[in-house]
Design a protein around this motif. Structure first.
Motif, mmCIF file in Angstrom:
data_model
loop_
_atom_site.group_PDB
_atom_site.id
_atom_site.type_symbol
_atom_site.label_atom_id
_atom_site.label_comp_id
_atom_site.label_asym_id
_atom_site.label_seq_id
_atom_site.Cartn_x
_atom_site.Cartn_y
_atom_site.Cartn_z
ATOM 1 N N SER A 164 0.837 -1.200 0.000
ATOM 2 C CA SER A 164 0.000 0.000 0.000
ATOM 3 C C SER A 164 0.871 1.249 0.000
ATOM 4 C CB SER A 164 -0.892 0.010 1.240
ATOM 5 O OG SER A 164 -1.549 1.250 1.358
ATOM 6 N N ARG A 165 0.369 2.258 -0.641
ATOM 7 C CA ARG A 165 1.093 3.530 -0.673
ATOM 8 C C ARG A 165 0.801 4.399 0.539
ATOM 9 N NH1 ARG A 165 -3.043 6.601 -2.324
ATOM 10 N NH2 ARG A 165 -4.690 5.520 -3.394
ATOM 11 N N GLU B 154 -9.110 -4.146 -9.609
ATOM 12 C CA GLU B 154 -8.183 -3.085 -9.208
ATOM 13 C C GLU B 154 -8.953 -1.946 -8.538
ATOM 14 O OE1 GLU B 154 -4.677 -1.518 -8.395
ATOM 15 O OE2 GLU B 154 -4.708 -3.279 -9.685
ATOM 16 N N ALA B 155 -10.115 -1.587 -9.094
ATOM 17 C CA ALA B 155 -10.943 -0.528 -8.513
ATOM 18 C C ALA B 155 -11.453 -0.932 -7.127
ATOM 19 C CB ALA B 155 -12.110 -0.205 -9.436
ATOM 20 N N ASP C 207 -7.822 2.980 5.183
ATOM 21 C CA ASP C 207 -7.173 4.232 5.570
ATOM 22 C C ASP C 207 -8.087 5.083 6.440
ATOM 23 O OD1 ASP C 207 -5.088 6.232 5.466
ATOM 24 O OD2 ASP C 207 -6.284 7.305 3.972
ATOM 25 N N LYS D 150 -5.426 -7.935 -0.762
ATOM 26 C CA LYS D 150 -4.815 -7.948 -2.100
ATOM 27 C C LYS D 150 -4.566 -9.389 -2.562
ATOM 28 C CE LYS D 150 -1.195 -5.983 -4.885
ATOM 29 N NZ LYS D 150 0.219 -5.775 -4.991
ATOM 30 N N GLU E 198 -8.548 -0.154 0.059
ATOM 31 C CA GLU E 198 -7.417 0.578 0.643
ATOM 32 C C GLU E 198 -7.898 1.904 1.246
ATOM 33 O OE1 GLU E 198 -2.912 1.745 -0.644
ATOM 34 O OE2 GLU E 198 -4.484 2.182 -2.103
ATOM 35 N N THR E 199 -8.761 2.592 0.537
ATOM 36 C CA THR E 199 -9.306 3.859 1.031
ATOM 37 C C THR E 199 -10.106 3.640 2.308
ATOM 38 O OG1 THR E 199 -9.406 4.728 -1.213
ATOM 39 C CG2 THR E 199 -10.774 5.837 0.428
ATOM 40 N N SER F 267 -9.460 -4.397 -14.331
ATOM 41 C CA SER F 267 -9.789 -3.029 -13.912
ATOM 42 C C SER F 267 -10.856 -3.005 -12.815
ATOM 43 C CB SER F 267 -10.218 -2.185 -15.110
ATOM 44 O OG SER F 267 -11.343 -2.758 -15.737
ATOM 45 N N LEU G 217 -10.004 -3.042 -5.080
ATOM 46 C CA LEU G 217 -8.849 -3.041 -4.184
ATOM 47 C C LEU G 217 -8.507 -1.621 -3.743
ATOM 48 C CD1 LEU G 217 -6.672 -4.738 -2.784
ATOM 49 C CD2 LEU G 217 -5.257 -4.408 -4.821
ATOM 50 N N LEU G 218 -8.564 -0.679 -4.647
ATOM 51 C CA LEU G 218 -8.316 0.724 -4.303
ATOM 52 C C LEU G 218 -9.378 1.224 -3.324
ATOM 53 C CD1 LEU G 218 -6.644 3.283 -4.724
ATOM 54 C CD2 LEU G 218 -8.063 3.790 -6.713
ATOM 55 N N TYR G 219 -10.622 0.817 -3.537
ATOM 56 C CA TYR G 219 -11.716 1.171 -2.634
ATOM 57 C C TYR G 219 -11.436 0.599 -1.238
ATOM 58 C CZ TYR G 219 -16.538 1.544 -0.900
ATOM 59 O OH TYR G 219 -17.659 1.838 -0.165
#
Length: 129
Positions: A5-6, A41-42, A52, A20, A48-49, A38, A44-46
């Motif tokens: 994660s960033r 990936e979307a 956070d 992940k 991560e948010t 895609s 996974l980004l959700y």
């Protein structure tokens, strides 16, 4: 182990690595993709948010035991499908993450956290000081 994660650290980073890994198993088998498609990936980004911004921060319970349901209905349904499919298939490729997650699920849910405990809040506080 490289950072997955960033923006996440510590226990939240470990939880993100678990999500992940589950997403990779799911996408490879259900979308015939070596890399995350895609849509995955979307999602996974959700995830991560949401990790956070989780008000529990580092003391976060597993999502299925959490009294705060932060996922939107569509993403919640998608993530349930990923977890149901990937959970039983995680032990062989990712034994440590699997066992860690199973142990984490057995913990009691902590009391409602005070404001400012999320990873995001702590990151913002660091950047302003």
């Amino acid at each position: 182990m490289s950072k997955a994660s960033r923006i996440l650290n510590g226990a939240l980073e470990t939880e993100f690595r678990t999500v992940k890994a589950m997403m990779e198993i799911y996408c490879k088998q259900n979308h015939a993709s070596e890399k995350l498609c895609s849509d995955c990936e979307a999602l996974l980004l959700y995830a991560e948010t949401k990790l956070d911004r989780c008000p529990y921060g580092e003391n976060k319970p597993t999502c299925n035991k959490c009294p705060i349901h932060c996922y939107k209905p569509e993403q919640k349904q998608q993530m349930k499908a990923v977890m149901r499919y990937s959970g039983p298939r995680m032990l062989i490729p990712h034994p440590i993450l699997s066992i860690r997650h199973l142990l984490h699920e057995r913990r009691d849910v902590p009391k409602k956290p005070e404001a400012g405990q999320s990873n995001r809040s702590k990151r913002k506080a660091k950047s302003t000081s």
